[in-house]
Design an enzyme around this catalytic site. Structure first.
Site, PDB file in Angstrom:
ATOM      1  CE  LYS A   1      38.617  46.357  45.738  1.00 37.31           C
ATOM      2  NZ  LYS A   1      38.286  46.854  45.678  1.00 37.31           N
TER       3      LYS A   1
ATOM      4  CE1 TYR B   1      42.490  44.788  43.922  1.00 34.75           C
ATOM      5  CE2 TYR B   1      42.692  45.615  41.259  1.00 34.75           C
ATOM      6  CZ  TYR B   1      41.540  45.011  42.359  1.00 34.75           C
ATOM      7  OH  TYR B   1      40.952  45.917  43.169  1.00 34.75           O
TER       8      TYR B   1
END
Lengths: 304, 304, 304, 304
Positions: B65, B189
């Protein structure tokens, strides 16, 4: 260069169209003229530079929480964390939600509930009068100046109108996280919030948290580090993430519009502007610190 | 001295009775031997010191992230904050509560919902395949090493079992805070989380956030500062306050047990130990960083 | 007198300035003309009185939850309550907050999450096709009329756009409170919501819950009592208290503007008006039931 | 048959292994022997049947809320709902969470915060002493018996130890939803909770809510209906859904173990057993009402 920067910020912010709103739930605060601004910086070499209304007194309010936390860490060390947490919160400074969900353990020592618990801990084995004398003495020692007093009218005003704090105190009492009667602890708390000083004094008072000359030996180094960490993650209530992002060094705000901010090893910064943003932190104060941080490259997140 | 410190920490922590629990909700992670430990530090002078299992690969998971945020800040700048906030949370990394209370705007880019939004932003105008290639390329450039790949079995495993992430993605979609179909964004993701590297590579990958040689010019300085600030206040979910208090510098953890931590201007630190604490952060990893911080006086809250 | 009352209500409500808002998050519902109104009442003596657009079809939506609950109670009895609660909620019909706080156990079978669990239970050991056939068959038997079908366009529309329901389903799956794949359970759920009937048919369908002739022997008496109790406390989401207060007998609303309401032993009442109030319940439908209750003294809280 | 039923329930429940726990946060309640049980029923024909310890006095506690609500509805009508809501809650009887989320408007008049507001409304234009005299007079009139008094020791005990109620009152005051000083309103509230009567008297006191002879003309019929509706959806705090499901008619519980339950048009039922379940409602009292409802077919959800 610091002097120029301060003067520029002072000039710019006095023109700012949105100065925030003065807190109106404490009558004594509601009276204060929002068109005031002061900033003061103490540096490692002992120099102090100030601008604006830096000799005007204001009440410390929640900025006092950094000082009582320092005293309580000195007295109890890590034992203090049995009664209060160390995590940021998504709720307001005077929220009861966190307290109920946490079973009476406040999220951190800088929300009101947590600060009330810290004051309660300081009261242990002492009278309110003696405890207050100790707190005032601690602040005077930090400033290096005896000319600091409690504004008793302010304290009385908060005692009468501070129903949210009474609500928090009784909640804490109902969960056995308050040793003394609510009247004793809150009475002391309201007086601690009403300690008055000016912006120049506040900057000096923060030197022990920045490790500057004149500020040494107030508390152990590891407590300094702890308090700075907590001011970084929790010092501005539910606006702490924003403050860390924009300003980049630890700080503790108060509802009177004061902010004490620390650049570890480098500077102790005080700013005062009575208008508040939506989180209850000084609107212009935050802006001023952001500009100062940028101009001086003082963010601890900066790689230089 | 750094080498001695790392070796001492490595020896001590391998004896630790409580190594935490390996995440069991992703089958591919549940298989991993918890008795592994690695630490690696890159310094400003270009030196790198490592200890333990520093050549063993693990998936980045949420450590990724920090890299996608860097890419998104580069592309959108402050425009990104329209879609995701910058505040810590009192809820878990995969909480839907914050999302519902926030009307579909995640609290920050490091909780799962926020990171999904960041990935969705990166997908804009690109195919998932191209986007993933860009992300992998970004990580390789940061490490300075082309030998970094996605573990497709891991990605597939997360795609099938990651129902909480599917729940978050559909919630975001229902509030119009997801531009692409849930399948596209989540597919990307899950693959980004499955990028594998070893501890030595991860430490190198963090150099651009610490401003070290070999890491310059990946992104603008002001974005470096922003990411570090967010890693400090939000990098460890609802355990961020605790991490800031104990370790004293920014970091981002992942559910595979990796943590990337940054001492701005000084060091990029990677640690890996698969067992997790109750917040979902590496148990021994946090402990190792705490000891390193103390031994090297690396806390940014320290006044030296 | 009932006929006069219905006609009066029909006339009055068609003039009502605020007809509420048609649900717009399901495209097929957004198309519906809000200027429609129908009401129909079945009495103990077998008589049925209707007014307005009582032959116009609409989809059952959440009104179907009362029927699937009846089927599930018949199959599982009190075993059903291991998977779903029986308490009202302060959150919206599609809230994920309750689900997260409750560890994946929905508050009651009438919020969306609870109804999805009930449908999942009905699927056990059956295909979706067979389960849907059973549900349609159950509704047809309750109405005493075979002319009731699923609107497949509606089901498809909800499948594509119903992201909040997908979010709920995946959350349930992540807490092991969903036996089947989300696609299977939600596919069935969306079709069950898309069963179409008219207001006259809906009133007849409710006879078994009111204990009227033509409605006997669908389910055991104790299950009738249970369903009525749940419709009273939970049938209108977070507007259930208001409905109980104003109308005074149990009911279950649907987002298409239908409400089925039960006066135990006395009457089964259906009302349909597509505009919704802020809780997602029919605005005029609630008003109509309130006036009917008053005119006929049908509140179960009335002492006569 | 009613007599036999009561005797059977009395015999059975005295053998119950789990009698719940006596409230221990009010010292005066903690002293009470949990092995007591009483039940009393008034019927439409004027008959009254009782069993167990039906002449032993206990304090009304929250059962008093039904009576003050009746008085306040009489005085203010629907104007009362500006200050207090009508919806059930998922939080405990003494929760501050609902109050903060609702901006200081309590969810309903039967949670503590709501009842404090109702008492505050009754105080308007009167002294606490006169207000209390009115409340006692109202209860006496409902019972038809002058031999009902306030237990001042109980009131004093609650005043000193009731910190959660003080927390609620100060919260209400901070949101301007309390007209009088917290001391005045809470002082009155604690005394109202300390009104003592026995089970036989309580059953008689409920006749006006059941519309039975001897109970007429206390308040308007529409207010009777309103109070019964609120007792159904909110009378047992966050256990209200469960109570409605199991018992099937309205009731209001108190922390002393008393419950007043109403079968509209049919019966007024009082039960008393000091041990509480996890929601703070009488454990055996709820069980007794469930058995009575089943034996007499008194559920309003039953179709007979």
């Amino acid at each position: 260069m610091l002097e120029e920067t301060l003067n520029r910020i002072n000039t710019e912010l006095r023109e700012a169209p949105d100065k925030g709103l003065v807190a109106d739930y404490i009558p004594e605060l509601a009276k204060i003229d929002p068109n005031q601004f002061a900033m003061s910086v103490c540096l490692a070499d002992g120099q102090q530079v100030s601008c604006g209304d830096f000799t005007t007194n204001f009440s410390m309010q929640s900025v006092s929480k950094a000082f009582t936390l320092a005293m309580a860490l000195g007295r109890y060390g890590d034992g203090l964390w049995k009664r209060v947490g160390r995590e940021p919160t998504s709720n307001a400074f005077n929220s009861v939600v966190d307290l109920e969900l946490g079973g009476g353990k406040p999220r951190n020592p800088f929300v009101n509930a947590g600060a009330i618990v810290v004051t309660d801990a300081l009261l242990s084995g002492r009278t309110p009068k003696d405890t207050l004398a100790e707190i005032v003495q601690f602040v005077r020692a930090a400033v290096g100046d005896g000319d600091i007093y409690i504004n008793h009218d302010m304290a009385r005003s908060e005692n009468i109108t501070g129903h949210r704090n009474w609500s928090l105190a009784h909640f804490l009492k109902s969960t056995d996280n308050l040793e003394h009667e609510c009247e004793l602890t809150l009475g002391t708390y309201f007086h601690q919030c009403s300690i008055e000083l000016n912006c120049q004094q506040l900057a000096r008072a923060g030197r022990f948290l920045a490790g500057l000359s004149g500020g040494h030996d107030m508390i152990a180094n590891r407590h300094v580090r702890s308090i700075n960490a907590l001011m970084m993650t929790c010092g501005h209530y539910d606006g702490s993430g924003e403050f860390a992002y924009r300003v980049g060094f630890p700080g503790k705000s108060g509802v009177s519009g004061g902010i004490l901010a620390i650049v570890p090893g480098v500077a102790s910064v005080a700013v005062w502007a009575p208008g508040l943003n939506s989180f209850g932190n000084s609107q212009l104060g935050t802006l001023a610190l952001e500009r100062l941080s940028l101009a001086m490259s003082w963010s601890v997140f900066d790689t230089k």
